[in-house]
Scaffold this motif. Structure first.
Motif, PDB file in Angstrom:
ATOM      1  N   SER A 104      -6.914 -24.306  30.479  1.00  0.00           N
ATOM      2  CA  SER A 104      -6.510 -24.813  29.155  1.00  0.00           C
ATOM      3  C   SER A 104      -7.720 -24.836  27.995  1.00  0.00           C
ATOM      4  N   GLY A 105      -7.561 -24.467  26.815  1.00  0.00           N
ATOM      5  CA  GLY A 105      -8.648 -24.750  25.890  1.00  0.00           C
ATOM      6  C   GLY A 105      -9.720 -23.559  25.988  1.00  0.00           C
ATOM      7  N   VAL A 106      -9.910 -22.803  26.732  1.00  0.00           N
ATOM      8  CA  VAL A 106     -11.065 -21.870  26.727  1.00  0.00           C
ATOM      9  C   VAL A 106     -11.109 -20.708  25.565  1.00  0.00           C
ATOM     10  N   GLY A 107      -9.847 -20.663  24.829  1.00  0.00           N
ATOM     11  CA  GLY A 107      -9.888 -19.592  24.095  1.00  0.00           C
ATOM     12  C   GLY A 107      -9.165 -18.365  24.263  1.00  0.00           C
ATOM     13  N   LYS A 108      -7.923 -18.266  25.301  1.00  0.00           N
ATOM     14  CA  LYS A 108      -7.379 -17.587  25.665  1.00  0.00           C
ATOM     15  C   LYS A 108      -6.446 -16.767  24.340  1.00  0.00           C
ATOM     16  N   SER A 109      -5.608 -17.949  23.589  1.00  0.00           N
ATOM     17  CA  SER A 109      -4.875 -17.303  22.570  1.00  0.00           C
ATOM     18  C   SER A 109      -5.696 -16.659  21.499  1.00  0.00           C
ATOM     19  N   SER A 110      -6.694 -17.508  21.157  1.00  0.00           N
ATOM     20  CA  SER A 110      -7.626 -17.257  20.158  1.00  0.00           C
ATOM     21  C   SER A 110      -8.059 -15.818  20.437  1.00  0.00           C
ATOM     22  N   LEU A 111      -8.568 -15.396  21.608  1.00  0.00           N
ATOM     23  CA  LEU A 111      -9.123 -14.027  22.029  1.00  0.00           C
ATOM     24  C   LEU A 111      -7.983 -12.979  21.686  1.00  0.00           C
ATOM     25  N   ILE A 112      -6.775 -13.345  22.140  1.00  0.00           N
ATOM     26  CA  ILE A 112      -5.688 -12.374  22.092  1.00  0.00           C
ATOM     27  C   ILE A 112      -5.467 -11.960  20.650  1.00  0.00           C
ATOM     28  N   ASN A 113      -5.550 -13.141  19.760  1.00  0.00           N
ATOM     29  CA  ASN A 113      -5.174 -12.879  18.504  1.00  0.00           C
ATOM     30  C   ASN A 113      -6.431 -12.105  17.720  1.00  0.00           C
ATOM     31  N   ALA A 114      -7.597 -12.353  18.114  1.00  0.00           N
ATOM     32  CA  ALA A 114      -8.736 -11.538  17.474  1.00  0.00           C
ATOM     33  C   ALA A 114      -8.751 -10.160  18.209  1.00  0.00           C
ATOM     34  N   LEU A 115      -8.392  -9.753  19.344  1.00  0.00           N
ATOM     35  CA  LEU A 115      -8.428  -8.481  19.816  1.00  0.00           C
ATOM     36  C   LEU A 115      -7.237  -7.705  19.238  1.00  0.00           C
ATOM     37  N   ARG A 116      -6.086  -8.274  18.901  1.00  0.00           N
ATOM     38  CA  ARG A 116      -4.995  -7.633  18.099  1.00  0.00           C
ATOM     39  C   ARG A 116      -5.107  -7.502  16.468  1.00  0.00           C
ATOM     40  N   SER A 117      -6.106  -8.279  16.040  1.00  0.00           N
ATOM     41  CA  SER A 117      -6.458  -7.958  14.700  1.00  0.00           C
ATOM     42  C   SER A 117      -7.469  -6.746  14.567  1.00  0.00           C
ATOM     43  N   SER A 118      -6.830  -5.606  14.680  1.00  0.00           N
ATOM     44  CA  SER A 118      -7.369  -4.186  14.661  1.00  0.00           C
ATOM     45  C   SER A 118      -9.058  -4.252  14.232  1.00  0.00           C
ATOM     46  N   ASN A 119      -9.171  -3.353  13.466  1.00  0.00           N
ATOM     47  CA  ASN A 119     -10.803  -2.943  13.022  1.00  0.00           C
ATOM     48  C   ASN A 119     -11.806  -2.951  14.127  1.00  0.00           C
ATOM     49  N   ARG A 120     -11.515  -3.045  15.338  1.00  0.00           N
ATOM     50  CA  ARG A 120     -12.387  -2.723  16.405  1.00  0.00           C
ATOM     51  C   ARG A 120     -12.789  -1.274  16.721  1.00  0.00           C
ATOM     52  N   PRO A 121     -13.985  -0.849  16.932  1.00  0.00           N
ATOM     53  CA  PRO A 121     -14.168   0.486  17.042  1.00  0.00           C
ATOM     54  C   PRO A 121     -13.292   1.257  18.061  1.00  0.00           C
ATOM     55  N   SER A 122     -12.875   0.453  19.106  1.00  0.00           N
ATOM     56  CA  SER A 122     -12.183   1.399  20.020  1.00  0.00           C
ATOM     57  C   SER A 122     -10.567   1.678  19.364  1.00  0.00           C
ATOM     58  N   ASP A 123     -10.451   0.834  18.201  1.00  0.00           N
ATOM     59  CA  ASP A 123      -8.997   1.251  17.536  1.00  0.00           C
ATOM     60  C   ASP A 123      -8.934   2.394  16.672  1.00  0.00           C
ATOM     61  N   ALA A 124     -10.252   2.682  16.301  1.00  0.00           N
ATOM     62  CA  ALA A 124     -10.442   3.798  15.121  1.00  0.00           C
ATOM     63  C   ALA A 124      -9.745   4.963  15.603  1.00  0.00           C
ATOM     64  N   ALA A 125      -9.741   5.139  16.852  1.00  0.00           N
ATOM     65  CA  ALA A 125      -8.989   6.698  17.231  1.00  0.00           C
ATOM     66  C   ALA A 125      -7.596   6.364  17.196  1.00  0.00           C
ATOM     67  N   ALA A 126      -7.298   5.318  17.674  1.00  0.00           N
ATOM     68  CA  ALA A 126      -5.756   5.042  17.594  1.00  0.00           C
ATOM     69  C   ALA A 126      -5.143   5.137  16.635  1.00  0.00           C
ATOM     70  N   ASP A 127      -3.674   5.678  16.599  1.00  0.00           N
ATOM     71  CA  ASP A 127      -2.901   5.883  15.338  1.00  0.00           C
ATOM     72  C   ASP A 127      -2.633   4.379  14.965  1.00  0.00           C
ATOM     73  N   THR A 128      -3.068   4.202  13.869  1.00  0.00           N
ATOM     74  CA  THR A 128      -2.806   2.732  13.238  1.00  0.00           C
ATOM     75  C   THR A 128      -1.292   2.455  13.212  1.00  0.00           C
TER      76      THR A 128
END
Ligand SMILES: Nc1nc2c(ncn2[C@@H]2O[C@H](COP(=O)(O)OP(=O)(O)OP(=O)(O)O)[C@@H](O)[C@H]2O)c(=O)[nH]1
Ligand SMILES: [Zn+2]
Length: 480
Positions: A257-281
């Motif tokens: 608990s508390g290590v930031g699992k939910s925070s990380l998921i939210n961060a990874l889901r809020s696009s604009n990461r380079p690996s998303d660029a190729a994906a259909d938005t």
């Protein structure tokens, strides 16, 4: 989470076939459970063996309605069919994200459908789990509804939380708040290793410690056999490399608990990461007003249960914009290691596993050596940092196995079931199989099959408009 009780069932092909072959018995058991007075009256009228043959024939027909599909099957699709992944389940409804479909104008991959499971699948005990690849039929593309007609065989299955086809585990700890603790980290790693599913270790909140500390942990974890990803949701460090690691896979994230699992998921889901660029938005198009895929709530931890307060028992796969899915789990602080045995423990320590492999074909003097480094053991005198943890866990598992043997007369995990109490602590109790010694008579089994088929008829007649579960769900959703 109790990745704990994770167990992997590989190669389900054999298991499913077995299941079908044993269907009459399964049907008999189910019918016995559901027996009711109207069935009893039918039983009296039942004409016997002729009907039994007819019943067998009908079971064959029902099974052939949903033939077992192997993971790579590509069944031909009609305009009202599609193949998708179950992303969430609640009561009788499943959210399915479409992966492939016949070419229909205006409909794209990533559309989400609200589905029910076809009655016949329930009847032949083909369970549908989050993560399952499914064949959806009777699709209404305008209202985005459908019915799950068949399930593809699973590649893996974890039990807690129940998720099918998990490709990857992400073990997440934080450098500080809470501080990474080597023995607890070892427990989580052992639990994850025991599933046989590939894992990645990531350490979050690394902006809270200095570079020297990171270098020290990096080399320490290397000696354990891991190449960790250091990250920080706060400073965004390491997020690109995590996004890259997770792309196109179904990952379950585990950690205290508390290590930031939910925070990380939210961060990874809020696009604009380079690996998303190729994906259909626009690849993922959720049902309007869907609350199922909202951001994960971050922060509070319940004192009573030790779980994060947002914890929900219904695990959901959250689609990542770079492709793939991520499932959050409640932060459990003590993985139970219930699936790990004394003999399998060494395999869950990569550094021990490697040493044993490197020394082959030489063997320890004792055939059932627990590799405690005694004279005659191949690991004698090996300077392994985690050896004390290994000893401690061997001891813990030994105590548990002896307790099981004394209390339940078996060491086999499958003969014992576990209840989760407060603080996520598991309590063992024997799995009861009343009257196991008594074999059901052939007549009784035959009758049960007939009862089961009668029930099937009853069920089908319930699927009228008034009782249509999808319609009911929509009515409920709209009236809230
Ligand atoms: N300093 C710092 N804080 C962070 C970071 N990531 C998350 N946090 C904070 O850590 C706290 C816990 O984060 P959560 O995301 O709720 O942790 P969790 O692992 O999901 O916790 P459970 O839901 O209890 O399992 C929150 O206050 C976050 O804002 C980070 O990189 N640095
Ligand atoms: Zn040994």
């Amino acid at each position: 989470m109790p990745i704990a009780s994770i167990s992997v069932l590989r190669h389900r092909a054999a298991a499913s076939l077995l299941h079908l072959r044993h269907l009459p018995l399964a049907a008999a058991a189910a019918a016995a459970r559901h027996r009711n007075p109207s069935n009893v009256s039918r039983k009296l009228q039942s004409p016997g063996s002729k009907n039994f043959l007819r019943a067998k024939q009908r079971i064959r027909e029902f099974s052939s309605l949903s033939p077992v599909l192997s993971p790579d099957d590509e069944p031909p699709l009609s305009d009202s069919q599609a193949i998708g992944t179950v992303a969430a389940a609640q009561a009788n409804f499943m959210r399915v994200i479409v992966q492939s479909l016949p070419s229909i104008e205006g409909v794209g991959i990533g559309v989400e459908l609200l589905c029910v499971v076809k009655a016949v699948l329930k009847k032949i005990k083909r369970r549908v789990l989050v993560g399952d690849k499914v064949l959806v039929g009777s699709i209404d593309w305008v209202d985005r509804r459908g019915m799950i007609e068949n399930v593809f065989q699973r590649r893996t299955e974890i039990l807690d939380p129940p998720v099918a086809n998990v490709d990857h585990l992400l073990v997440l700890f934080s450098m500080e708040q809470p501080k990474v603790e080597p023995f607890l980290l070892t427990r989580f790693l052992v639990e994850a290793e025991s599933t046989g599913i590939p894992l990645t270790l990531a350490l979050n909140k690394c902006e809270l410690v200095d570079e020297e500390m990171l270098v020290a942990w990096k080399s320490r974890l290397r000696s354990w056999g891991y190449r960790p990803i250091f990250c920080s949701v706060e400073s965004e460090k390491g997020l690109d490399s995590l996004a890259f690691t997770l792309r196109d896979q179904t990952t379950v994230i585990v950690g205290p608990s508390g290590v930031g699992k939910s925070s990380l998921i939210n961060a990874l889901r809020s696009s604009n990461r380079p690996s998303d660029a190729a994906a259909d938005t626009n690849w993922f198009e959720p049902i309007l007003d869907s609350k199922w895929y909202e951001d994960q709530r971050v922060g509070e931890v319940s004192l009573r249960s030790g779980r994060g307060k947002h914890t929900t028992r219904n695990v959901s796969l959250l689609p990542l914009s770079g492709g793939g899915y991520l499932a959050d789990t409640p932060g459990f602080n003590q993985p139970s290691l219930l699936k790990v045995t004394k003999q399998s423990l060494a395999e869950a320590f990569p550094e021990i596993r490697e040493k044993l492999k490197a020394s082959e074909p030489a063997k320890c003097s004792f055939s059932n050596c627990l590799h405690l480094g005694e004279p005659g053991c191949i690991l004698e005198g090996e300077p392994l940092e985690r050896y004390p943890y290994y000893f401690q866990l061997v001891d813990e598992i030994r105590v548990r196995e002896e307790f099981q043997l004394r209390t339940f007369g078996t060491k086999k995990e499958s003969d014992v079931r576990y209840k989760v109490g407060d603080m996520g602590v598991k309590q063992a109790e024997p799995r009861l199989e009343p009257k196991k010694h008594r074999r059901p008579s052939r007549k009784r089994i035959n009758q049960s099959i007939l009862d089961e088929l009668d029930e099937l008829d009853d069920d089908d007649s319930l699927l009228d408009d008034e009782n249509d579960p999808i319609l009911r769900a929509f009515r409920n959703e709209n009236s809230q």
